[in-house]
Structure formats: structure tokens, C-alpha cells
Enzyme design. Structure first.
Site, PDB file in Angstrom:
ATOM      1  N   LYS A 139     -15.674  -6.061 -31.013  1.00  0.00           N
ATOM      2  CA  LYS A 139     -14.473  -5.882 -31.838  1.00  0.00           C
ATOM      3  C   LYS A 139     -14.201  -4.402 -32.098  1.00  0.00           C
ATOM      4  O   LYS A 139     -13.060  -3.934 -31.981  1.00  0.00           O
ATOM      5  CB  LYS A 139     -14.629  -6.637 -33.158  1.00  0.00           C
ATOM      6  CG  LYS A 139     -14.624  -8.150 -32.991  1.00  0.00           C
ATOM      7  CD  LYS A 139     -14.829  -8.851 -34.328  1.00  0.00           C
ATOM      8  CE  LYS A 139     -14.797 -10.358 -34.168  1.00  0.00           C
ATOM      9  NZ  LYS A 139     -14.963 -11.070 -35.451  1.00  0.00           N
TER      10      LYS A 139
ATOM     11  N   ALA B 159     -16.915  -6.041 -37.372  1.00  0.00           N
ATOM     12  CA  ALA B 159     -17.907  -6.813 -38.116  1.00  0.00           C
ATOM     13  C   ALA B 159     -17.848  -8.273 -37.698  1.00  0.00           C
ATOM     14  O   ALA B 159     -16.791  -8.775 -37.303  1.00  0.00           O
ATOM     15  CB  ALA B 159     -17.670  -6.693 -39.626  1.00  0.00           C
ATOM     16  N   ASP B 160     -18.994  -8.932 -37.784  1.00  0.00           N
ATOM     17  CA  ASP B 160     -19.024 -10.368 -37.519  1.00  0.00           C
ATOM     18  C   ASP B 160     -20.206 -10.990 -38.238  1.00  0.00           C
ATOM     19  O   ASP B 160     -21.098 -10.282 -38.714  1.00  0.00           O
ATOM     20  CB  ASP B 160     -19.103 -10.660 -36.021  1.00  0.00           C
ATOM     21  CG  ASP B 160     -18.402 -11.960 -35.673  1.00  0.00           C
ATOM     22  OD1 ASP B 160     -18.946 -13.033 -36.011  1.00  0.00           O
ATOM     23  OD2 ASP B 160     -17.306 -11.925 -35.081  1.00  0.00           O
ATOM     24  N   GLN B 161     -20.173 -12.304 -38.295  1.00  0.00           N
ATOM     25  CA  GLN B 161     -21.210 -13.056 -38.997  1.00  0.00           C
ATOM     26  C   GLN B 161     -21.545 -14.306 -38.204  1.00  0.00           C
ATOM     27  O   GLN B 161     -20.655 -14.977 -37.672  1.00  0.00           O
ATOM     28  CB  GLN B 161     -20.718 -13.445 -40.392  1.00  0.00           C
ATOM     29  CG  GLN B 161     -21.746 -14.142 -41.266  1.00  0.00           C
ATOM     30  CD  GLN B 161     -21.158 -14.509 -42.612  1.00  0.00           C
ATOM     31  OE1 GLN B 161     -20.270 -15.344 -42.694  1.00  0.00           O
ATOM     32  NE2 GLN B 161     -21.630 -13.868 -43.670  1.00  0.00           N
TER      33      GLN B 161
END
Length: 205
Positions: free
Chosen positions: A65, A81-83
Site C-alpha cells: 500500500k 498500514a494493514d491488520q
């Protein structure tokens, strides 16, 4: 008035997440947002072929991203950001609809799961900083009727969450125990992000 943020242009968040934007604004950071346009399912499929664990998968998604937006805006500081939610070896995804959400909550009920949140900072089409943190949550046992009531109370916006809950709202009723800082649970670990920005000379404080 003294300024916290030192670069000439605002931090560019490679996301349209209102929650992540609110976290950054609450920390006093000037932010603009842009959708990264990354095919997350394709990244996840490639990560599966490489046998990446959930922590590494979250980092890979954050990298992709950040890089996608950084290539379009090479002079900017870009945050991706990611989760990833993992429960006993299974990686969960955002539910496709209410029935999928009901089934997913049924699998999480009475079990512990992990939320792995990762971030990447990119400049000039290169990742210059990475950070991650994990939170551990124990969901209490739930009946089908209880899950249905929760989904009615929480509303359709929880379907945009990988765990089908927002801990700051009705989701708090689902849990017995939570270990981890609030920003990590929301998908953007603020303390390691701020430390990374300081290393880059982006913060005056």
C-alpha cells in the site's frame, strides 16, 4: 504557532480508513488520504504460496500500500498500514455479508485470537521504515441468538472490520479479556509509528 510536523507537505496515508485517519489526527499529525488501489487478495495469495506467517503478511500488505502511493507521489512521506486477524492458524478476512459475519463470529466465540497490525513508511518509491505490534483478545462464548442481537445493535458498519467488531463500540460486549494497546487493535500502532517518524526527522517533538 509551533509546528509538530516538519516536512513541507502533509503525511500521505495510503488508505481511506476513517479509523486510521482519526488516530493520526488525534496525534496532531497533518494528514491527507489516498486509496492505494492494491489487490489485497492477490497479495495474500502470493503470501500463502511463500508460507508467510500472519505478522509477515500484515507487513507485506502495508508495504504494498505504501509503495503504490509513493510511486505516484515520490516526494511525499507515505504511510501504508494493514491488520491481519489470526485464530489458531486460520487467517480471517472481512465478511462478505451478514451471514458470513454470523459464521465468523461463531468461529471466534469462546476462543483467543491475535490482531497483527503493521505499518510501512515510504519515500521515493522505497520503504524506509517498518513497524508492527500485536494484540491478543479472548472472545467470550456466544449463542447464535447473542451474535444475531449483537449484529443488529452494531449495525452494518462492523462488516467493514476483519473481526466483525469495533471494540470502541458494541464490540466491547463480545470479550472476556484484551491484551494490547488501543491503536494496535484499531489497526495502526501509534507509538512505533511516531518513533519511526522521529527517526526520519519528521517530528519536532
Amino acid at each position: 504557532m509551533p509546528a509538530l510536523w516538519t516536512p513541507a507537505e502533509k503525511l500521505l496515508l495510503a488508505s481511506t480508513s476513517a479509523t486510521r485517519l482519526a488516530l493520526l489526527v488525534s496525534a496532531g499529525l497533518p494528514v491527507e488520504t489516498q486509496a492505494p488501489g492494491v489487490d489485497e487478495r492477490a497479495v495474500e495469495a502470493e503470501a500463502a504460496r511463500q508460507n508467510l506467517d500472519p505478522v509477515a503478511l500484515a507487513a507485506r500488505l502495508a508495504d504494498e500500500k505504501a509503495l503504490a502511493v509513493s510511486r505516484r507521489h515520490p516526494a511525499r512521506v507515505v504511510l501504508g498500514a494493514d491488520q491481519v486477524l489470526a485464530c489458531e492458524g486460520e487467517v480471517f478476512h472481512k465478511p462478505a455479508g451478514r451471514s458470513d459475519a454470523q459464521a465468523q463470529l461463531g468461529r471466534l466465540a469462546g476462543r483467543r485470537h491475535d490482531l497483527h497490525s503493521a505499518g510501512s513508511l515510504a519515500i521515493g518509491g522505497q520503504v524506509v521504515e517498518r513497524f508492527s505490534r500485536s494484540a491478543h483478545l479472548a472472545m467470550r462464548p456466544l449463542t447464535e441468538e447473542g451474535i444475531a442481537l449483537y449484529l443488529d445493535l452494531a449495525g452494518p458498519e462492523v462488516l467493514r472490520s476483519v473481526g466483525v467488531y469495533q471494540l470502541e463500540g458494541f464490540g466491547v460486549h463480545l470479550f472476556e479479556a484484551v491484551e494490547g494497546d488501543h491503536s494496535t487493535i484499531l489497526g495502526l500502532p501509534l507509538l512505533p509509528l511516531l518513533a519511526a517518524l522521529r527517526r526520519l526527522g519528521c517530528l519536532a517533538l
